[in-house]
Scaffold this motif. Structure first.
Motif, PDB file in Angstrom:
ATOM      1  N   ASN A 126      -3.365  -0.496  12.403  1.00 20.78           N
ATOM      2  CA  ASN A 126      -2.379  -0.615  11.330  1.00 20.78           C
ATOM      3  C   ASN A 126      -1.723   0.723  11.001  1.00 20.78           C
ATOM      4  OD1 ASN A 126      -2.482  -3.394  10.821  1.00 20.78           O
ATOM      5  ND2 ASN A 126      -4.310  -3.180   9.549  1.00 20.78           N
ATOM      6  N   TYR A 185      -2.962  -0.855   1.200  1.00 23.52           N
ATOM      7  CA  TYR A 185      -2.470  -0.343   2.477  1.00 23.52           C
ATOM      8  C   TYR A 185      -3.483   0.603   3.124  1.00 23.52           C
ATOM      9  CZ  TYR A 185       2.271  -2.095   1.554  1.00 23.52           C
ATOM     10  OH  TYR A 185       3.360  -2.895   1.329  1.00 23.52           O
ATOM     11  N   GLN A 199      -1.092  -2.008  -4.658  1.00 26.34           N
ATOM     12  CA  GLN A 199      -0.534  -2.232  -3.334  1.00 26.34           C
ATOM     13  C   GLN A 199      -0.829  -1.043  -2.415  1.00 26.34           C
ATOM     14  OE1 GLN A 199       3.650  -3.031  -3.470  1.00 26.34           O
ATOM     15  NE2 GLN A 199       3.796  -3.622  -1.329  1.00 26.34           N
ATOM     16  N   TRP A 236       5.198   1.141   5.471  1.00 30.66           N
ATOM     17  CA  TRP A 236       4.822   0.381   4.278  1.00 30.66           C
ATOM     18  C   TRP A 236       5.037   1.214   3.018  1.00 30.66           C
ATOM     19  CZ3 TRP A 236      -0.492  -1.454   6.573  1.00 30.66           C
ATOM     20  CH2 TRP A 236      -0.261  -2.569   7.416  1.00 30.66           C
ATOM     21  N   VAL A 242       1.643   1.904   8.531  1.00 34.01           N
ATOM     22  CA  VAL A 242       1.341   2.323   7.160  1.00 34.01           C
ATOM     23  C   VAL A 242       2.396   3.272   6.592  1.00 34.01           C
ATOM     24  CG1 VAL A 242      -0.160   4.283   7.797  1.00 34.01           C
ATOM     25  CG2 VAL A 242      -0.496   3.091   5.612  1.00 34.01           C
TER      26      VAL A 242
END
Length: 221
Positions: free
Chosen positions: A206, A196, A192, A213, A210
């Protein structure tokens, strides 16, 4: 589903070798489970409700971030998902009960993460959260890639939780036991995290997301 696949699924759930053959070891494992002598890792019905509570707490209420390709969200549910599941009102007014029903159906039961949670609760929780954030197919592919790394080329990386993937989780559990659950979750977190970084490298906008996240998605299971 074939009879053999059904037997393998049962064997995985009771901790027997998932070979599709009902022999003495399988019968003993079933009897142990029925008598409450087998160690249980299964999730309770209340556990998924707690997972939903945790997600809603992280996601918060209505958001319409200009850098988010998904557009409007409320309780973490995107406008596209809300519309596809029958809600056509303003996203600001999306009922919490509707959001919870969507999470339960679309991100837990439909992709088969509930079946993985019955074997390894923390792995099921990780798949649930990753599926919400990255898509159910991506979450399932992470699991399949990890299983293939640990067990050999066991399952197709097709993003679908079918009997073979479920059987592979059962085999991993048989080999590695309770300790294996933490290791498998760590592998999923690693995949994962790499995803990212790739998302930011492929789309610099993004970068707005991040840090959050990593702060709120990695290591949550």
């Amino acid at each position: 589903m074939s009879i053999t696949d059904a037997i393998r699924r049962l064997q995985a759930r009771v901790g027997a070798r998932p070979d599709g053959v009902v022999g003495p070891a399988t019968v003993a494992a079933i009897e142990a489970a029925l008598n409450g002598k087998a160690p249980s890792l299964a999730m309770r019905a209340s556990d998924i409700e707690q997972l939903i509570d945790d997600v809603i707490k992280r996601e918060g209420g209505y958001v319409n971030h200009p850098h988010d390709r998904g557009g409007e969200t409320n309780w973490g549910i995107t406008v596209a998902v809300a519309r596809a599941n029958g809600y056509d009102g303003p996203m600001r007014n999306l009922p919490l009960a509707t959001a919870r029903a969507i999470y339960r159906k679309l991100y837990w039961t439909a992709p088969g993460f509930d079946r993985i949670g019955a074997l390894y609760p923390r792995v099921g929780a990780e798949l649930f959260d990753t599926g919400i954030n990255m898509g159910q197919r991506v979450a399932a592919q992470f699991l399949q890639r990890a299983l293939n790394a640990f067990l050999g080329e066991t399952v197709a990386v097709d993003g679908r939780i079918g009997p073979r993937t479920e059987t592979a989780v059962g085999e991993f559990k048989r080999l590695r036991g309770r300790e294996g659950e933490a290791v498998l979750v760590a592998a999923l977190d690693c995949l994962q995290g790499v995803r990212y970084i790739e998302l930011v490298e492929g789309r610099p906008l993004n970068r707005s997301f991040v840090y959050g996240w990593f702060a709120h998605r990695i290591g949550q299971a």
